[in-house]
Write an enzyme that holds these catalytic residues in place. Structure first.
Site, mmCIF file in Angstrom:
data_model
loop_
_atom_site.group_PDB
_atom_site.id
_atom_site.type_symbol
_atom_site.label_atom_id
_atom_site.label_comp_id
_atom_site.label_asym_id
_atom_site.label_seq_id
_atom_site.Cartn_x
_atom_site.Cartn_y
_atom_site.Cartn_z
ATOM 1 N N LYS A 1 0.834 -1.210 0.000
ATOM 2 C CA LYS A 1 0.000 0.000 0.000
ATOM 3 C C LYS A 1 0.864 1.255 0.000
ATOM 4 C CE LYS A 1 -4.075 -0.755 2.402
ATOM 5 N NZ LYS A 1 -4.842 -0.884 3.667
ATOM 6 N N HIS B 1 -15.925 -4.403 3.479
ATOM 7 C CA HIS B 1 -15.512 -3.040 3.821
ATOM 8 C C HIS B 1 -16.663 -2.412 4.605
ATOM 9 C CE1 HIS B 1 -13.759 1.071 2.789
ATOM 10 N NE2 HIS B 1 -14.949 1.349 3.308
ATOM 11 N N GLU C 1 -12.608 3.737 8.375
ATOM 12 C CA GLU C 1 -12.854 2.558 7.543
ATOM 13 C C GLU C 1 -12.209 1.316 8.152
ATOM 14 O OE1 GLU C 1 -13.329 4.577 3.151
ATOM 15 O OE2 GLU C 1 -11.435 3.562 3.586
ATOM 16 N N GLU D 1 -8.211 2.982 7.274
ATOM 17 C CA GLU D 1 -7.787 4.376 7.244
ATOM 18 C C GLU D 1 -8.929 5.247 7.720
ATOM 19 O OE1 GLU D 1 -6.870 5.027 3.089
ATOM 20 O OE2 GLU D 1 -8.874 5.763 2.695
ATOM 21 N N ARG E 1 -12.932 13.933 5.816
ATOM 22 C CA ARG E 1 -13.780 14.765 4.952
ATOM 23 C C ARG E 1 -15.170 14.164 4.898
ATOM 24 N NH1 ARG E 1 -14.219 10.955 1.002
ATOM 25 N NH2 ARG E 1 -12.329 9.786 0.543
#
Lengths: 460, 181
Positions: free
Chosen positions: A167, A217, A284, A298, A302
């Site tokens: 990543k 997710h 998340e 992460e 926003r």
């Protein structure tokens, strides 16, 4: 409350530094709140719906984002010269730019978002992992520093056990993300990830993480007042993705057990309080249904694309909440009550699902989105709209609400059947297929499910 | 009389040139159904610095004139956001200025006619400038950038007002090109 004194002037006029449906969404919130809106737009967006709706429009540059929406000085100058007190960055573009947040602060403008230190800390994925660990939030096994040399990387990957994920430290939107299944691919994938990250984020740092197959997710919507108080607004399940891009989001998750939901919510709030986060944000997680375990991925500092899902199950206007926090540094009167019912968002993109979701631009010769009960459509499109080639492919978000998931799926099928679009290939047909798929109806999907099951993925 | 008396785009350009070079402050002209109003009085809103042309939409000569010259609606733009120095830039018309050399804003910013408050303006109407001569300055976040003329010419219009917020691509000054030797 010590920071109240240095707050800038009361907000009465807001610069909307974005485009498309989110610019329209923010302008609507401004209208609801009695705030004036100034849209900073690019040349091709001069005649957009957002430009029509804003109290004023100021063109800040040419079509390519690097000439307009990504220019910090132009955005700040536009805000100052039009008498705005605040800048709302929306999502994407400069929404997570510490440079914009700093420039706003230095020029007496309120950046509608978190403090610069939070953006930097959580925007650096390696630092965010470390911070999450410190806050007691579970993270996936992996590296806590950038891996630069081959030997260290190979050793770490062997310790983690293949497959592993490479990543980007500055990553986002799936860029610089590589799956490595065999040791002999590691060197090549590290190089690709690092090069991609360098090109996309001007930062080639990469790290390794254990790969969890068939994970979901799931993310928690949060808000903090900057002084340590925080609220959670339920979760969103975003497991229908392709190339790490979300296509469908729903709340609540169809499979999350109540006890795990409670633990995940507590973990998200721990992180938000630990960094004294100010504003709305999203934490998340990967959820491994087999082990009922979850891991921090992460935190997005926003407003999220899929925020309407949360609005429909909680009744809270999240953009209005952003302005509340920006103006007063408090969460206001947000009641701490659990979400009710169910909501589902389907992203209508200018992409051809039959050709592996290849994006396409052109003119919407017909555009008739569904209306009627329990249907919300957030869009900047109108009949005859020319989709410019410079920006992302999102045309509309079709959001459907109901008291049960089954009811929402019925209403979503009805809404999709009413959606008429001509001139551009969209994801409507894919969504209609998805809603009749037994796996999706059962809620038995994961982040690789779409790529494994949608026939159009194999057509190039 | 209807349609018998009209004014061509070229004639309109000529009239504007004569007006620009004259000592007149204001000019009001009616030819047939075309009405022209121009003013150099900076006390008026920015629209006053530009000619106002009103004409029936179906009059061919007037339509040509509208396409060729600064044309704005006779009424003021909505004033809700106009109390600050900047007027509604997005309301500005975007004419073609055919045959003219326009100086356009290379960036969004604040327009200034002079290099410093105590200095004279870079240019006045009627001045002749060489290519590259600075004609105004733009402020972007406290950074001042001089904007030069793209070509040699005579300044015939200064469309932006001192201290006004200007948009990317907005026409700031209009130059009448000078024939190169």
């Amino acid at each position: 409350m010590s920071h109240v004194a240095d707050r800038p002037a009361p907000i009465s006029r807001v610069l909307v530094a974005n485009r498309g449906e989110i610019a329209v969404r923010i302008i609507r919130a401004c209208r609801d709140l009695g705030l004036q809106s100034v849209l900073a737009c690019s040349e091709p967006d001069r005649n957009s719906l957002a430009a029509e709706m804003a109290d004023r429009t100021i063109c800040i540059g040419g079509g390519p984002p690097s000439q307009s929406y990504l220019k910090v000085a132009s955005v700040v100058s536009a805000a100052m010269s039009t008498g705005c007190q605040a800048v709302h960055p929306g999502y994407g573009f400069l929404a997570e730019s510490p440079l914009l947040a700093d420039a706003c602060h230095d020029n007496g403008l309120k950046f509608v978002g978190p403090r610069t230190d939070s953006i930097k800390l959580l925007g650096d994925k390696i630092a965010a992992r470390t911070t999450a660990k410190q806050a007691g939030v579970p993270v996936l096994p992996g590296s806590s520093v950038s891996v630069d040399d081959q030997t260290t990387a190979a050793q770490l990957a062997a310790d983690l056990g293949y497959p592993v994920l490479v990543k980007a430290g500055a990553g986002g939107g799936g860029r610089g993300l590589r799956l490595v299944t065999e040791p002999d691919q590691l060197e090549r994938q590290l190089a690709i990830a690092s090069t991609t990250a360098l090109a996309a984020f001007d930062d080639g740092a990469v790290y390794l993480e254990k790969y969890v197959p068939r994970a979901r997710h799931i993310e928690i919507q949060v808000a903090g007042d900057g002084a340590g108080d925080a609220r959670a607004f339920g979760e969103r399940d975003c497991s229908i993705q392709r190339s790490y891009q979300k296509l469908v989001e729903e709340s609540p998750s169809p499979t999350l057990p109540n006890s795990v939901r409670a633990d995940m919510t507590r973990a998200a709030l721990d992180l938000v309080k630990f960094v004294r986060y100010e504003g709305v944000g999203t934490v998340e997680f990967l959820y491994d249904a087999a082990d009922q375990a979850f891991y921090f991925i992460e935190m997005n500092t926003r407003l999220q694309v899929e925020h309407p899902v949360t609005e429909l199950v909680t009744g809270h206007d999240l953009v209005a909440l952003q302005f509340q926090i920006a103006q007063h540094g408090t969460l206001g009167s947000v009641p701490d009550q659990p979400p009710r019912g169910h909501a589902l968002e389907l992203r209508i993109n200018a992409e051809d699902p039959q050709r592996a979701f290849a994006p396409n631009a052109g003119t919407l010769t017909e555009w008739r989105p569904p209306t009627g009960p329990w249907v919300r459509v957030d869009t900047h499109c109108v009949q005859g709209y020319q989709v410019p080639p410079f920006y992302d492919s999102l045309l509309a978000k079709l959001v459907v609400a109901g008291s049960t998931r089954a009811q929402v799926l019925d209403r979503a099928r009805r809404a999709l059947d009413e959606f008429r679009v001509e001139g551009i290939a969209t994801t409507i047909g894919f969504h209609r297929w998805l809603l009749d798929t037994p796996d999706f109806i059962r809620g038995d999907v994961h982040t690789s499910w779409l790529e494994e099951n949608w026939p159009g993925m194999r057509v190039q | 009389m209807r349609g018998d008396v009209s004014i061509t785009a070229d004639e309109l350009q000529e009239i504007l040139r004569i007006f620009a070079d004259s000592h007149l402050r204001e000019l009001h002209l009616e030819v047939g159904e075309t009405r022209l109003h121009v003013s150099k009085n900076s006390a008026d809103a920015h629209v006053a610095a530009m000619p106002i042309v009103t004409a029936p939409a179906n009059a061919p000569a007037a339509a040509a004139a509208l396409a060729d010259v600064q044309a704005v609606p006779a009424q003021q733009p909505p004033a809700s956001l106009d109390e600050s120095a900047g007027s509604a830039a997005s309301e500005l018309p975007r004419p073609s200025h055919e045959g003219m050399a326009c100086v356009v804003a290379p960036t969004v910013g604040v327009f200034y006619r002079r290099p410093a408050p105590d200095k004279p303006p870079y240019v006045e109407i009627g001045d002749v400038v060489a290519a590259g001569d600075p004609v105004c300055t733009l402020e972007v976040m406290k950074m001042f950038t001089e904007v030069g003329a793209g070509a040699a010419g005579r300044v015939v219009q200064i469309l932006a007002q001192d201290g006004e917020a200007v948009e990317y691509g907005q026409v700031l000054l209009v130059l009448e090109p000078l024939g190169s030797p």
